[in-house]
Design an enzyme around this catalytic site. Structure first.
Site, PDB file in Angstrom:
ATOM      1  N   ASP A  64       0.865  -1.182   0.000  1.00 48.90           N
ATOM      2  CA  ASP A  64       0.000   0.000   0.000  1.00 48.90           C
ATOM      3  C   ASP A  64       0.902   1.233   0.000  1.00 48.90           C
ATOM      4  O   ASP A  64       2.026   1.196   0.513  1.00 48.90           O
ATOM      5  CB  ASP A  64      -0.906   0.016   1.231  1.00 48.90           C
ATOM      6  N   GLU A  66       0.938   5.588   0.683  1.00 48.97           N
ATOM      7  CA  GLU A  66       0.283   6.837   1.064  1.00 48.97           C
ATOM      8  C   GLU A  66       0.866   7.935   0.196  1.00 48.97           C
ATOM      9  O   GLU A  66       2.070   7.928  -0.115  1.00 48.97           O
ATOM     10  CB  GLU A  66       0.507   7.152   2.550  1.00 48.97           C
ATOM     11  N   HIS A 206      -5.262   3.981   6.718  1.00 49.40           N
ATOM     12  CA  HIS A 206      -4.474   5.033   6.073  1.00 49.40           C
ATOM     13  C   HIS A 206      -3.059   5.135   6.649  1.00 49.40           C
ATOM     14  O   HIS A 206      -2.464   6.208   6.683  1.00 49.40           O
ATOM     15  CB  HIS A 206      -5.207   6.371   6.125  1.00 49.40           C
ATOM     16  N   ASP A 211      -2.403  -0.903   6.431  1.00 54.64           N
ATOM     17  CA  ASP A 211      -3.333  -1.195   5.335  1.00 54.64           C
ATOM     18  C   ASP A 211      -2.857  -2.400   4.529  1.00 54.64           C
ATOM     19  O   ASP A 211      -3.667  -3.229   4.084  1.00 54.64           O
ATOM     20  CB  ASP A 211      -3.479   0.020   4.411  1.00 54.64           C
TER      21      ASP A 211
END
Length: 244
Positions: A64, A66, A206, A211
């Protein structure tokens, strides 16, 4: 007389010594090595045929990102990588990767509130080239898995092109697409909805690594249903998903 401007010098070195030599002339040695490594990983990955690998033993990395926003082509940047290794449906929770990234721009207030990542936190973080290399060293040639992979794929491709002039060549699976095939009547397929549906505990949303871990647990649950439908290999799964 040879053109000794930077572009001309790089072209001359490329012709006489190859890409790595040219890179080293234009950048510091460490950065050139990072870029050469990234390019070699992408080149090797293109040689691999993974379709016959059984799902119960395929090596994966669930990841994942960000980011500062939604568009890598309009100035948004990666601010964190998170990843965990998975073998078939078995999560290796001790084998994880996490890195903040210095985005070389301000993180918007709404992203700070959403992710908890502040400008102060990334001030001493690795730049994109070094963080991306660390991520790819962790991934190696494994299949990538993400939820709603379009966002992450766009940012990875942008990062690869920006740092090394290559595109992503890893196989990529999307838990959202698998869930749509298995559960065609759901009204929503966001991560929160699916975590609730499959009984996966929500830890911290998040956060790139958290995640990734939750998506890996979702992957494990989905694989039980996939294999119950007699989907045995990676190629079988790709073929089935191509119909949906």
């Amino acid at each position: 007389m040879k053109d000794m401007k930077p572009a001309g010098r790089m072209w001359h070195l490329y012709k006489t010594g190859g890409f790595t030599s040219a890179l080293t002339s234009m950048f510091d040695v460490q950065s050139a090595q990072q870029m050469a490594f990234i390019r070699s990983i992408m080149k090797e990955q293109r040689k691999n045929s993974l379709y016959d690998i059984p799902l119960h033993s395929v090596e994966l990395v669930v990841f994942d990102l960000e980011t500062t926003g939604f568009s890598p082509y309009n100035g948004d940047e990666i601010i964190a990588f998170g990843a965990v290794s998975v073998n078939g449906s078995q999560i290796a929770e001790s084998q994880t990767f996490y890195s903040l990234v210095h985005p070389k721009r301000s993180i918007p207030d709404e992203i700070e509130k959403l992710t908890g990542i502040t400008n102060e936190m990334v001030a001493e973080a690795p730049d994109l080239l070094h963080a991306l290399r660390g991520f790819l060293e962790f991934v190696q040639r494994k299949v990538l898995v993400a939820h709603g992979s379009g966002h992450d794929k766009h940012f990875l491709n942008s990062a690869l092109w920006k740092t090394s002039r290559v595109s992503l060549s890893h196989r990529l699976l999307d838990t959202m697409m698998i869930a749509k095939w298995l559960n065609p009547r759901l009204k929503a397929y966001d991560l929160d909805t699916l975590l609730d549906l499959y009984g996966v505990e929500v830890t911290k949303r998040h956060h790139a690594l958290e995640d990734a871990l939750m998506t890996a647990r979702l992957w494990s649950k989905l694989m039980l249903e996939v294999q119950a439908r007699d989907i045995q290999t990676l190629g079988d799964l790709y073929t089935q998903l191509s119909y949906h």
